[in-house]
Design a protein around this motif. Structure first.
Motif, short mmCIF file in Angstrom:
data_model
loop_
_atom_site.label_atom_id
_atom_site.label_comp_id
_atom_site.label_asym_id
_atom_site.label_seq_id
_atom_site.Cartn_x
_atom_site.Cartn_y
_atom_site.Cartn_z
N GLU A 27 46.45 40.57 51.24
CA GLU A 27 46.36 42.00 50.93
C GLU A 27 46.84 42.26 49.50
O GLU A 27 46.24 43.06 48.78
N LEU A 28 47.90 41.59 49.08
CA LEU A 28 48.36 41.73 47.69
C LEU A 28 47.26 41.28 46.74
O LEU A 28 47.01 41.93 45.72
N GLY A 29 46.57 40.18 47.07
CA GLY A 29 45.45 39.73 46.24
C GLY A 29 44.35 40.77 46.16
O GLY A 29 43.78 41.00 45.09
N LEU A 32 45.62 43.50 43.87
CA LEU A 32 45.66 43.00 42.50
C LEU A 32 44.25 42.97 41.91
O LEU A 32 44.05 43.28 40.73
N ALA A 33 43.26 42.63 42.71
CA ALA A 33 41.87 42.57 42.23
C ALA A 33 41.42 43.90 41.65
O ALA A 33 40.61 43.93 40.71
N LYS A 34 41.95 45.00 42.16
CA LYS A 34 41.56 46.33 41.66
C LYS A 34 42.02 46.55 40.21
O LYS A 34 41.48 47.40 39.52
N LEU A 35 43.02 45.79 39.77
CA LEU A 35 43.52 45.92 38.40
C LEU A 35 42.80 44.99 37.43
O LEU A 35 42.95 45.13 36.21
N GLY A 58 42.57 36.42 48.58
CA GLY A 58 42.61 37.88 48.56
C GLY A 58 41.98 38.45 47.30
O GLY A 58 41.29 39.47 47.33
N LEU A 59 42.20 37.78 46.16
CA LEU A 59 41.57 38.22 44.91
C LEU A 59 40.05 38.16 45.05
O LEU A 59 39.35 39.09 44.65
N GLY A 60 39.56 37.07 45.62
CA GLY A 60 38.11 36.94 45.81
C GLY A 60 37.55 38.03 46.71
O GLY A 60 36.49 38.60 46.43
N VAL A 111 34.61 29.56 27.58
CA VAL A 111 33.27 30.14 27.66
C VAL A 111 33.19 31.10 28.84
O VAL A 111 32.58 32.17 28.75
N SER A 112 33.81 30.74 29.97
CA SER A 112 33.76 31.56 31.18
C SER A 112 34.63 32.81 31.10
O SER A 112 34.31 33.82 31.71
N LEU A 113 35.72 32.73 30.36
CA LEU A 113 36.72 33.80 30.37
C LEU A 113 36.19 35.18 30.01
O LEU A 113 36.48 36.14 30.72
N PRO A 114 35.38 35.35 28.96
CA PRO A 114 34.98 36.71 28.60
C PRO A 114 34.22 37.46 29.68
O PRO A 114 34.33 38.68 29.79
N GLU A 115 33.45 36.78 30.52
CA GLU A 115 32.66 37.48 31.54
C GLU A 115 33.19 37.31 32.95
O GLU A 115 32.61 37.83 33.89
N SER A 116 34.31 36.60 33.11
CA SER A 116 34.83 36.30 34.44
C SER A 116 36.30 36.68 34.55
O SER A 116 36.98 36.91 33.56
N VAL A 117 36.79 36.70 35.79
CA VAL A 117 38.21 36.68 36.05
C VAL A 117 38.53 35.22 36.33
O VAL A 117 37.94 34.61 37.23
#
Length: 172
Positions: A27-29, A32-35, A58-60, A111-117
C-alpha cells in the motif's frame, strides 16, 4: 502505518514510517507511485527480506504497469510497460553487480531514465551518478531468527526535484 515517534525526527526532506505487514508495504508503494513521474530514480536499500521487492510491487500496481513485479535478481532488470498513460517501470536488482556506474551502464539506465520510473534495489554506490535527483528508501528490519514483520523506513528526497515534495503524505 504509523507516523514516526516524536523522539526520532526525520531529516529535512525525509519522512520516517513504520510498516507492520507486507500488505502495508504494498500500500505504501501504491501511495508512493502517485508522487512519481517519468525521470524519477528510486533507490531501495535494506537487508535481505526487508521488503524492497514488496514495495516495488506496490509501485508497479500504483503506476498501472503490465506484468507481475517480482525480484529481477537473475535477469538484473525488467521493464514493465504502462497499461495507461503513465511511465513504464524499470525494476533493477543490483545485488549481484559488484561495479559502480560502469557496470550499470550495460543496462542503459541512463537511456531509460527520462521516460521511465527507475527503481533500483541494492543501488547504493552504483547508480547515484545517473541523476542529481532521486528518492532514497531505506528499510530497516529486525535481523536474526525472527518472524517480526515490523519495518522502520526512512524515505528521503535528494535534489531539486524533491525539494518541495511533501513526503509526509506517505505516512498517512
Amino acid at each position: 502505518m504509523e507516523a514516526p515517534a516524536p523522539h526520532s525526527p526525520a531529516e529535512p526532506g525525509s519522512v520516517q514510517i513504520t510498516v507492520t505487514s507486507p500488505e502495508q508495504m504494498r500500500e505504501l508503494g501504491r501511495r508512493l507511485a502517485k508522487l512519481l513521474r517519468a525521470g524519477d530514480l528510486v533507490m531501495l536499500s535494506g537487508e535481505l527480506g526487508a521488503g524492497k521487492t514488496t514495495l516495488a510491487r506496490g509501485l508497479g500496481e500504483g503506476l498501472g504497469v503490465r506484468g507481475a513485479v517480482t525480484s529481477p535478481t537473475f535477469v538484473i532488470a525488467r521493464v514493465h510497460p504502462s497499461l495507461g498513460d503513465g511511465p513504464p517501470l524499470v525494476h533493477v536488482d543490483a545485488y549481484r553487480l559488484s561495479g559502480g556506474l560502469d557496470e550499470m551502464e550495460d543496462l542503459d539506465l541512463d537511456v531509460s531514465l527520462p521516460e521511465s520510473v527507475v527503481v533500483v534495489e541494492w543501488g547504493e554506490g552504483k547508480v547515484e551518478e545517473l541523476t542529481e535527483d532521486r528518492l532514497q528508501v531505506v528499510i530497516h528490519r529486525a535481523v536474526g531468527d525472527t518472524t517480526d514483520e515490523v519495518r522502520q523506513m526512512t524515505i528521503t528526497g535528494v535534489g531539486e526535484r524533491w525539494a518541495s515534495a511533501d513526503l509526509s503524505v506517505l505516512a498517512a
